[in-house]
Scaffold this motif. Sequence first.
Motif, PDB file in Angstrom:
ATOM      1  N   SER A   1       0.843  -1.202   0.000  1.00  0.00           N
ATOM      2  CA  SER A   1       0.000   0.000   0.000  1.00  0.00           C
ATOM      3  C   SER A   1       0.878   1.251   0.000  1.00  0.00           C
ATOM      4  O   SER A   1       0.486   2.281  -0.539  1.00  0.00           O
ATOM      5  CB  SER A   1      -0.989  -0.007   1.166  1.00  0.00           C
ATOM      6  OG  SER A   1      -0.350   0.364   2.361  1.00  0.00           O
TER       7      SER A   1
ATOM      8  N   GLU B   1       1.587   4.822  -2.669  1.00  0.00           N
ATOM      9  CA  GLU B   1       1.287   6.061  -1.973  1.00  0.00           C
ATOM     10  C   GLU B   1       2.100   7.234  -2.556  1.00  0.00           C
ATOM     11  O   GLU B   1       3.314   7.296  -2.392  1.00  0.00           O
ATOM     12  CB  GLU B   1       1.586   5.860  -0.481  1.00  0.00           C
ATOM     13  CG  GLU B   1       1.283   7.014   0.404  1.00  0.00           C
ATOM     14  CD  GLU B   1      -0.147   7.511   0.296  1.00  0.00           C
ATOM     15  OE1 GLU B   1      -1.077   6.721   0.535  1.00  0.00           O
ATOM     16  OE2 GLU B   1      -0.320   8.696  -0.041  1.00  0.00           O
TER      17      GLU B   1
ATOM     18  N   GLU C   1       0.089   6.490   9.449  1.00  0.00           N
ATOM     19  CA  GLU C   1      -1.294   6.639   9.015  1.00  0.00           C
ATOM     20  C   GLU C   1      -1.777   5.383   8.280  1.00  0.00           C
ATOM     21  O   GLU C   1      -2.877   4.886   8.507  1.00  0.00           O
ATOM     22  CB  GLU C   1      -1.382   7.862   8.099  1.00  0.00           C
ATOM     23  CG  GLU C   1      -2.785   8.350   7.873  1.00  0.00           C
ATOM     24  CD  GLU C   1      -2.779   9.491   6.872  1.00  0.00           C
ATOM     25  OE1 GLU C   1      -3.408   9.343   5.813  1.00  0.00           O
ATOM     26  OE2 GLU C   1      -2.102  10.512   7.144  1.00  0.00           O
ATOM     27  N   LYS C   2      -0.925   4.846   7.435  1.00  0.00           N
ATOM     28  CA  LYS C   2      -1.264   3.633   6.677  1.00  0.00           C
ATOM     29  C   LYS C   2      -1.488   2.446   7.616  1.00  0.00           C
ATOM     30  O   LYS C   2      -2.326   1.580   7.374  1.00  0.00           O
ATOM     31  CB  LYS C   2      -0.135   3.277   5.702  1.00  0.00           C
ATOM     32  CG  LYS C   2      -0.208   4.035   4.408  1.00  0.00           C
ATOM     33  CD  LYS C   2      -1.246   3.423   3.486  1.00  0.00           C
ATOM     34  CE  LYS C   2      -1.508   4.360   2.318  1.00  0.00           C
ATOM     35  NZ  LYS C   2      -2.744   4.046   1.614  1.00  0.00           N
TER      36      LYS C   2
ATOM     37  N   ASN D   1      -4.857   2.747   9.122  1.00  0.00           N
ATOM     38  CA  ASN D   1      -5.864   2.446   8.097  1.00  0.00           C
ATOM     39  C   ASN D   1      -5.969   0.958   7.822  1.00  0.00           C
ATOM     40  O   ASN D   1      -7.055   0.412   7.723  1.00  0.00           O
ATOM     41  CB  ASN D   1      -5.535   3.160   6.783  1.00  0.00           C
ATOM     42  CG  ASN D   1      -5.788   4.639   6.877  1.00  0.00           C
ATOM     43  OD1 ASN D   1      -6.396   5.110   7.850  1.00  0.00           O
ATOM     44  ND2 ASN D   1      -5.316   5.391   5.900  1.00  0.00           N
TER      45      ASN D   1
ATOM     46  N   ASP E   1      -7.761  -0.797  10.573  1.00  0.00           N
ATOM     47  CA  ASP E   1      -9.201  -0.547  10.503  1.00  0.00           C
ATOM     48  C   ASP E   1      -9.850  -1.318   9.348  1.00  0.00           C
ATOM     49  O   ASP E   1     -10.905  -1.907   9.509  1.00  0.00           O
ATOM     50  CB  ASP E   1      -9.470   0.952  10.350  1.00  0.00           C
ATOM     51  CG  ASP E   1      -9.200   1.692  11.655  1.00  0.00           C
ATOM     52  OD1 ASP E   1      -9.171   1.040  12.710  1.00  0.00           O
ATOM     53  OD2 ASP E   1      -9.007   2.914  11.602  1.00  0.00           O
ATOM     54  N   GLU E   2      -9.165  -1.320   8.204  1.00  0.00           N
ATOM     55  CA  GLU E   2      -9.716  -2.024   7.039  1.00  0.00           C
ATOM     56  C   GLU E   2      -9.856  -3.520   7.290  1.00  0.00           C
ATOM     57  O   GLU E   2     -10.815  -4.140   6.877  1.00  0.00           O
ATOM     58  CB  GLU E   2      -8.799  -1.836   5.828  1.00  0.00           C
ATOM     59  CG  GLU E   2      -9.057  -0.573   5.057  1.00  0.00           C
ATOM     60  CD  GLU E   2      -7.907  -0.301   4.093  1.00  0.00           C
ATOM     61  OE1 GLU E   2      -7.265  -1.263   3.640  1.00  0.00           O
ATOM     62  OE2 GLU E   2      -7.651   0.887   3.823  1.00  0.00           O
TER      63      GLU E   2
ATOM     64  N   GLN F   1      -5.844   3.809  16.723  1.00  0.00           N
ATOM     65  CA  GLN F   1      -5.169   5.097  16.583  1.00  0.00           C
ATOM     66  C   GLN F   1      -4.288   5.397  17.811  1.00  0.00           C
ATOM     67  O   GLN F   1      -3.102   5.697  17.678  1.00  0.00           O
ATOM     68  CB  GLN F   1      -6.241   6.184  16.430  1.00  0.00           C
ATOM     69  CG  GLN F   1      -5.664   7.552  16.240  1.00  0.00           C
ATOM     70  CD  GLN F   1      -6.117   8.146  14.913  1.00  0.00           C
ATOM     71  OE1 GLN F   1      -6.900   7.546  14.187  1.00  0.00           O
ATOM     72  NE2 GLN F   1      -5.614   9.309  14.603  1.00  0.00           N
TER      73      GLN F   1
END
Length: 304
Positions: free
Chosen positions: A57, A61, A79-80, A83, A86-87, A296
Amino acid sequence: EKKYDQGLEKSRNGFGARLNRFLANFRHVDEDFFDDLEDMLIESDVGYEMAMKLSDSLREEVRLQNAKNKQDVSNVIIEKMVNLYDEAGAGEQTTLTMADQGPTVIMFVGVNGAGKTTTIGKMAARFKGQGKRVLLAAADTFRAGATEQLEVWAQRDGVDIVTGPENSDPAAVVFDAVTKAKKDNYDVLFVDTAGRLQNKVNLMNELAKMKRILTREIPDAPHEVLLVLDATTGQNALTQAKLFKETTDVTGIVLTKLDGTARGGIVLAIRNELHLPVKFVGLGEKVSDLEEFNAQDFVYGLFK
Ligand code: GDP
């Protein structure tokens, strides 16, 4: 958030410092960059698959291609990571499922030493603090001292407990406890179970029997089956988790002893490989050292 600060010190000095060392060598984004990144992630227990996902990913970017300095790179990676976590569990409920009415029943499963009893003690104190009436069921009748240990917690927390004689049928304890929980209007019932994984079929039958009894008394019970895993066992925790998943319907993970590992990346591996939400994390031995998991806070706590 403060709890994450303190409880993640080791991981910050391990995983976090490793990331910082990696970034210290940053010149530009090239093949070596991704190779080193992948190694760094795998060393931190993120797991091969998750490391590759993150790396892939990041390859796409644009902000990384344009990164001017270490801080830019670090921001994008962090940040990735949040994410991706969460994904991996998109749409999943991370809070505890509570009964609409009547007692909420939560079963705790996991191998001996993972931290089941301690987690129950911590969680009971938390619910009690919210004004809830809490009942504990000491259904680990096999391990010597397990009942006594839970009794100590019950006393400390000021909550009630149902026990049975050593080596007695754990299902009988569960029956007594659920009957009492209904009759005396408890808000939550926590069920401690035996952690013998040596005999999978036995364990499976035992857990199934307990569940049957609970469901007979309270149709939507158990509302949660939480698998307690020791973060310090790293990839072994994952192997155990897979076995338990095959043994019973686990609804969430409690990852204990995160304060004791320098490889906090295990959280990401669990998320990715088990498709189960980490609902709570243990960040120490004290009664207050249990936190609702928040990706987070966790990731920023690792790398701040
Ligand atoms: P059980 O056999 O699964 O019931 O495990 P216990 O609750 O007895 O826990 C085993 C040991 O791990 C005990 O010494 C606990 O104090 C310790 N422990 C449990 N959770 C945590 C945690 O989050 N952090 C730390 N540092 N120790 C923990």
